[in-house]
Design an enzyme around this catalytic site. Structure first.
Site: not given
Ligand SMILES: NC(=O)c1ccc[n+]([C@@H]2O[C@H](COP(=O)([O-])OP(=O)(O)OC[C@H]3O[C@@H](n4cnc5c(N)ncnc54)[C@H](OP(=O)(O)O)[C@@H]3O)[C@@H](O)[C@H]2O)c1
Length: 281
Positions: A44, A49, A107
C-alpha cells in the site's frame, strides 16, 4: 495469504504491507524483499508518501513477477477532478514502473466544511476513477476516509460503487456505523493504521487480553480486524514484526472479546477527521 474478494470479483490479500513513513530505498528493499519471502504481496502506497519511485526501483531490482504483487496507490488532494486524477494515475504508474494498479484510491474526500462544491468535486474525481477502471489501468477502485455523508453524496452520480473504503480502524476506533453502512453497499473495508500507528499497543486492556491469549498486542489488534473481515495493512520496518504480524490465523477472538474491544475508548492513532483535511493534509 488469506484472500478476500472485492465486489467486482478481484481477489485481494487480507494482510498487506503499509509503507507510509518508509521513504528510504534501502529500508524499502529490505522490507519488501523480506515481506515477499514471507508471503506478503499487497503493497500500500500513495502519491503523498513520496516513495512510489523508490518502490518502483525496488520492485525492478527484486524482479518479482508483476502478477504476484497487489499494488495499491492513492491520488492526492491536489489532483482532484476528472482529468487531474487520470494524469496523476499515469504519473504514479510510471514511478512504480508498471502498466496497471491492482487498486487505486482517492486519498481524502473533498468535504463540505472546506469546499462549497465538495459534492461535484468528489463526483468528478470519481468519474475519472471510473474511466481509469474502464480503460483497464486499474483493476479496482475505491476511496479512503469517506464518511457516510461523502458516500451518500457520491452515490447520486456514481456508476460504479467504490469497491474499497480504506479508513482508520483499530481498537479504540471501531467506526461501527461506517463499517455497517459500507457492508450494506458491498464496500470492502481496509483498515489503515490497524495498530493505531503503534500508539495503542500499550493499552492495558489489550495487554491483559494478549496475555490470556498467549499472543502479542499487535496480533490481538490484527486478529480483531480478521474477525471483522477487514483488509489490514500494518506498517513495519522490522522483518521480525512482519513475521509476527502474520501470526494471526492460529487463534480466534470470541464475539464477547470482539465487543469488549469495540467498546474501548479512543486510546491513540492518527485521529484525523476527514472533514478537516485540506489540500496539504
Ligand atoms: N488512507 C489513509 O489516509 C491512511 C492513513 C494512515 C495510514 N495508511 C496506510 O496504513 C498503513 C499502516 O498505518 P500506520 O503506518 O499509520 O500505522 P500502523 O500500521 O497502525 O502502526 C505502525 C507502527 O506500529 C509499529 N509496529 C508494527 N508492527 C508491530 C508489532 N508487531 N509490534 C510492535 N510494533 C509494531 C511500527 O513500528 P516499526 O516500523 O518500528 O515496526 C510503527 O511504529 C500505512 O503505512 C499506510 O500504508 C493510510
Amino acid at each position: 495469504m488469506v484472500e478476500l474478494k472485492l465486489s467486482n470479483g478481484v481477489g485481494i490479500p487480507q494482510l498487506g504491507m503499509g509503507t507510509w513513513q518508509i521513504n528510504d530505498r534501502g529500508s524499502l528493499l529490505e522490507i519488501i524483499k523480506a515481506g515477499y519471502g514471507l508471503g506478503y504481496s499487497l503493497i500500500d502506497t500513495a502519491a503523498a508518501y513520496s516513495n512510489e519511485m523508490a518502490i518502483g526501483k525496488v520492485l525492478e531490482k527484486l524482479g518479482i513477477p508483476r502478477e504476484k504483487l497487489f499494488l495499491s496507490d492513492k491520488v492526492w488532494n491536489t489532483n482532484r477532478g476528472f482529468d487531474a486524477v487520470q494524469e496523476a494515475c499515469r504519473r504514479s504508474l510510471k514511478k512504480l514502473k508498471t502498466d496497471y494498479l491492482d487498486l487505486y484510491l482517492i486519498h481524502w474526500p473533498a468535504s463540505p466544511k472546506l469546499h462549497e462544491a465538495w459534492e461535484s468535486i468528489n463526483a468528478e474525481t470519481w468519474r475519472g476513477m471510473e474511466k481509469l477502471y474502464e480503460d483497464g489501468l486499474v483493476r479496482a477502485i475505491g476511496v479512503c476516509n469517506f464518511k457516510i455523508h461523502h458516500l451518500e453524496a457520491l452515490f447520486k452520480t456514481s456508476e460504479i460503487v467504490p469497491m474499497v473504503n480504506q479508513l482508520e480502524l483499530h481498537p479504540g476506533m471501531p467506526q461501527l456505523d461506517l463499517v455497517s453502512f459500507c457492508r450494506g453497499h458491498n464496500i470492502c473495508i481496509e483498515a489503515s493504521s490497524p495498530l493505531g500507528n503503534g500508539e495503542i499497543l500499550t493499552n492495558e486492556t489489550l495487554i491483559a487480553l494478549s496475555q490470556t491469549k498467549g499472543k502479542t498486542v499487535a496480533q490481538i489488534c490484527l486478529r480483531y480486524g480478521v474477525e471483522k473481515g477487514l483488509i489490514l495493512i500494518p506498517k513495519t520496518t522490522s522483518t521480525e514484526r512482519l513475521r509476527e504480524n502474520k501470526g494471526i490465523y492460529d487463534f480466534t477472538l470470541s464475539p464477547q472479546e470482539v465487543s469488549m474491544i469495540d467498546s474501548l475508548p479512543y486510546c491513540g492513532g492518527i485521529g484525523i477527521d476527514p472533514d478537516e483535511v485540506t489540500e496539504f493534509g
